[in-house]
Motif scaffolding. Structure first.
Motif, PDB file in Angstrom:
ATOM      1  N   PRO A 160     -53.827 -26.797   0.563  1.00 57.42           N
ATOM      2  CA  PRO A 160     -54.419 -25.936   1.593  1.00 57.42           C
ATOM      3  C   PRO A 160     -55.828 -25.502   1.191  1.00 57.42           C
ATOM      4  N   GLU A 161     -56.663 -25.319   2.212  1.00 53.98           N
ATOM      5  CA  GLU A 161     -58.054 -24.915   1.984  1.00 53.98           C
ATOM      6  C   GLU A 161     -58.427 -23.804   2.947  1.00 53.98           C
ATOM      7  N   PRO A 162     -59.445 -23.021   2.597  1.00 55.23           N
ATOM      8  CA  PRO A 162     -59.935 -22.029   3.566  1.00 55.23           C
ATOM      9  C   PRO A 162     -60.376 -22.736   4.846  1.00 55.23           C
ATOM     10  N   THR A 163     -60.125 -22.110   5.967  1.00 59.56           N
ATOM     11  CA  THR A 163     -60.467 -22.687   7.259  1.00 59.56           C
ATOM     12  C   THR A 163     -61.946 -22.492   7.543  1.00 59.56           C
ATOM     13  N   PHE A 164     -62.598 -23.582   7.940  1.00 55.08           N
ATOM     14  CA  PHE A 164     -64.027 -23.536   8.264  1.00 55.08           C
ATOM     15  C   PHE A 164     -64.179 -22.976   9.672  1.00 55.08           C
ATOM     16  N   LYS A 165     -64.579 -21.711   9.756  1.00 58.44           N
ATOM     17  CA  LYS A 165     -64.775 -21.055  11.048  1.00 58.44           C
ATOM     18  C   LYS A 165     -65.585 -19.794  10.845  1.00 58.44           C
ATOM     19  N   GLU A 166     -66.137 -19.282  11.938  1.00 56.70           N
ATOM     20  CA  GLU A 166     -66.822 -17.992  11.902  1.00 56.70           C
ATOM     21  C   GLU A 166     -65.776 -16.909  11.630  1.00 56.70           C
ATOM     22  N   PRO A 167     -66.153 -15.823  10.937  1.00 60.90           N
ATOM     23  CA  PRO A 167     -65.172 -14.793  10.575  1.00 60.90           C
ATOM     24  C   PRO A 167     -64.344 -14.248  11.743  1.00 60.90           C
ATOM     25  N   GLN A 168     -64.955 -14.056  12.893  1.00 60.85           N
ATOM     26  CA  GLN A 168     -64.233 -13.494  14.038  1.00 60.85           C
ATOM     27  C   GLN A 168     -63.658 -14.572  14.970  1.00 60.85           C
ATOM     28  N   ALA A 169     -63.937 -15.818  14.675  1.00 52.15           N
ATOM     29  CA  ALA A 169     -63.472 -16.898  15.550  1.00 52.15           C
ATOM     30  C   ALA A 169     -61.967 -17.078  15.451  1.00 52.15           C
ATOM     31  N   GLN A 170     -61.389 -17.453  16.573  1.00 57.20           N
ATOM     32  CA  GLN A 170     -59.958 -17.698  16.623  1.00 57.20           C
ATOM     33  C   GLN A 170     -59.713 -19.201  16.567  1.00 57.20           C
ATOM     34  N   VAL A 171     -58.716 -19.607  15.806  1.00 52.19           N
ATOM     35  CA  VAL A 171     -58.321 -21.010  15.756  1.00 52.19           C
ATOM     36  C   VAL A 171     -57.270 -21.223  16.843  1.00 52.19           C
ATOM     37  N   HIS A 172     -57.493 -22.237  17.670  1.00 55.43           N
ATOM     38  CA  HIS A 172     -56.590 -22.516  18.777  1.00 55.43           C
ATOM     39  C   HIS A 172     -55.697 -23.711  18.456  1.00 55.43           C
ATOM     40  N   GLN A 173     -54.507 -23.672  18.975  1.00 59.88           N
ATOM     41  CA  GLN A 173     -53.556 -24.754  18.787  1.00 59.88           C
ATOM     42  C   GLN A 173     -53.951 -25.958  19.634  1.00 59.88           C
ATOM     43  N   VAL A 174     -53.793 -27.135  19.070  1.00 64.26           N
ATOM     44  CA  VAL A 174     -54.001 -28.379  19.803  1.00 64.26           C
ATOM     45  C   VAL A 174     -52.661 -28.780  20.401  1.00 64.26           C
ATOM     46  N   ASP A 175     -52.621 -28.869  21.716  1.00 63.20           N
ATOM     47  CA  ASP A 175     -51.427 -29.308  22.426  1.00 63.20           C
ATOM     48  C   ASP A 175     -51.649 -30.762  22.827  1.00 63.20           C
ATOM     49  N   LEU A 176     -51.011 -31.672  22.108  1.00 61.67           N
ATOM     50  CA  LEU A 176     -51.242 -33.094  22.352  1.00 61.67           C
ATOM     51  C   LEU A 176     -50.751 -33.542  23.729  1.00 61.67           C
ATOM     52  N   ASP A 177     -49.879 -32.769  24.352  1.00 65.59           N
ATOM     53  CA  ASP A 177     -49.445 -33.093  25.711  1.00 65.59           C
ATOM     54  C   ASP A 177     -50.585 -32.929  26.711  1.00 65.59           C
ATOM     55  N   GLN A 178     -51.627 -32.206  26.323  1.00 63.78           N
ATOM     56  CA  GLN A 178     -52.769 -31.968  27.211  1.00 63.78           C
ATOM     57  C   GLN A 178     -53.884 -32.997  27.050  1.00 63.78           C
ATOM     58  N   VAL A 179     -53.730 -33.935  26.099  1.00 70.45           N
ATOM     59  CA  VAL A 179     -54.761 -34.953  25.875  1.00 70.45           C
ATOM     60  C   VAL A 179     -54.753 -35.922  27.051  1.00 70.45           C
ATOM     61  N   LYS A 180     -55.887 -36.041  27.700  1.00 69.11           N
ATOM     62  CA  LYS A 180     -55.995 -36.897  28.880  1.00 69.11           C
ATOM     63  C   LYS A 180     -56.754 -38.198  28.600  1.00 69.11           C
ATOM     64  N   LEU A 181     -57.461 -38.227  27.489  1.00 64.80           N
ATOM     65  CA  LEU A 181     -58.303 -39.370  27.157  1.00 64.80           C
ATOM     66  C   LEU A 181     -57.921 -39.875  25.770  1.00 64.80           C
ATOM     67  N   ASP A 182     -57.550 -41.133  25.693  1.00 64.41           N
ATOM     68  CA  ASP A 182     -57.212 -41.719  24.403  1.00 64.41           C
ATOM     69  C   ASP A 182     -58.487 -41.868  23.554  1.00 64.41           C
ATOM     70  N   LEU A 183     -58.316 -41.897  22.272  1.00 62.61           N
ATOM     71  CA  LEU A 183     -59.450 -42.030  21.365  1.00 62.61           C
ATOM     72  C   LEU A 183     -60.274 -43.275  21.689  1.00 62.61           C
ATOM     73  N   ALA A 184     -59.634 -44.383  21.967  1.00 64.15           N
ATOM     74  CA  ALA A 184     -60.364 -45.621  22.263  1.00 64.15           C
ATOM     75  C   ALA A 184     -61.267 -45.446  23.484  1.00 64.15           C
ATOM     76  N   GLU A 185     -60.775 -44.776  24.507  1.00 63.35           N
ATOM     77  CA  GLU A 185     -61.589 -44.515  25.700  1.00 63.35           C
ATOM     78  C   GLU A 185     -62.770 -43.603  25.368  1.00 63.35           C
ATOM     79  N   CYS A 186     -62.508 -42.578  24.573  1.00 67.76           N
ATOM     80  CA  CYS A 186     -63.566 -41.658  24.160  1.00 67.76           C
ATOM     81  C   CYS A 186     -64.654 -42.406  23.388  1.00 67.76           C
TER      82      CYS A 186
END
Length: 140
Positions: free
Chosen positions: A68-94
């Motif tokens: 584990p490592e410290p999370t790279f973010k601004e002190p007040q920033a919130q980390v959001h969960q990635v919901d893979l069910d919401q991915v609409k574009l495959d990496l290859a298309e991107c």
């Protein structure tokens, strides 16, 4: 989708299942891939809100837990969960969209490596793609 296949490898691994018992509140915060020619190095990153640490799982033939490592973010920033069910574009298309933009706007900047990160930012779920050129310039 390739990204779903890579995540499924993590979820199916004994390494992940054992780790998750100790960190039940941790959630997927990003999927990362480094593309070097035909080689792809995938990682799934999980954020633990209690410790504010991020833990990565390297995905290859086996799934490897990284420290584990410290999370790279601004002190007040919130980390959001990635919901893979919401991915609409495959990496290859991107990557095809990015390659078209690169060829049109920067035709002499030939990418040698590509870094792609799927993450949930305040604007929503996005791929952040960076090209590293032969001259070590970067295109975002």
């Amino acid at each position: 989708m390739e990204i779903l296949q890579q995540f499924a490898k993590v979820e199916a691994s004994e390494t992940f299942r054992e780790w998750k018992v100790g960190f039940p509140q941790a959630f997927l915060s990003s999927m990362f891939v480094l593309i070097d020619g035909e080689q792809k190095e995938w990682q799934a990153m999980f954020y633990d809100p209690e410790s504010e640490l991020s833990t990565a799982f390297l995905i290859s033939e086996a799934v490897t837990l990284l420290p584990p490592e410290p999370t790279f973010k601004e002190p007040q920033a919130q980390v959001h969960q990635v919901d893979l069910d919401q991915v609409k574009l495959d990496l290859a298309e991107c990557l095809e969209i990015c390659a078209t933009e690169q060829r049109q706007k920067y035709p002499t900047a030939v990418p040698k490596k590509i870094i792609a990160i799927l993450q949930h930012l305040p604007v929503g779920l996005v791929y952040n793609v960076t090209y590293i050129t032969a001259m070590f310039a970067t295109l975002n």
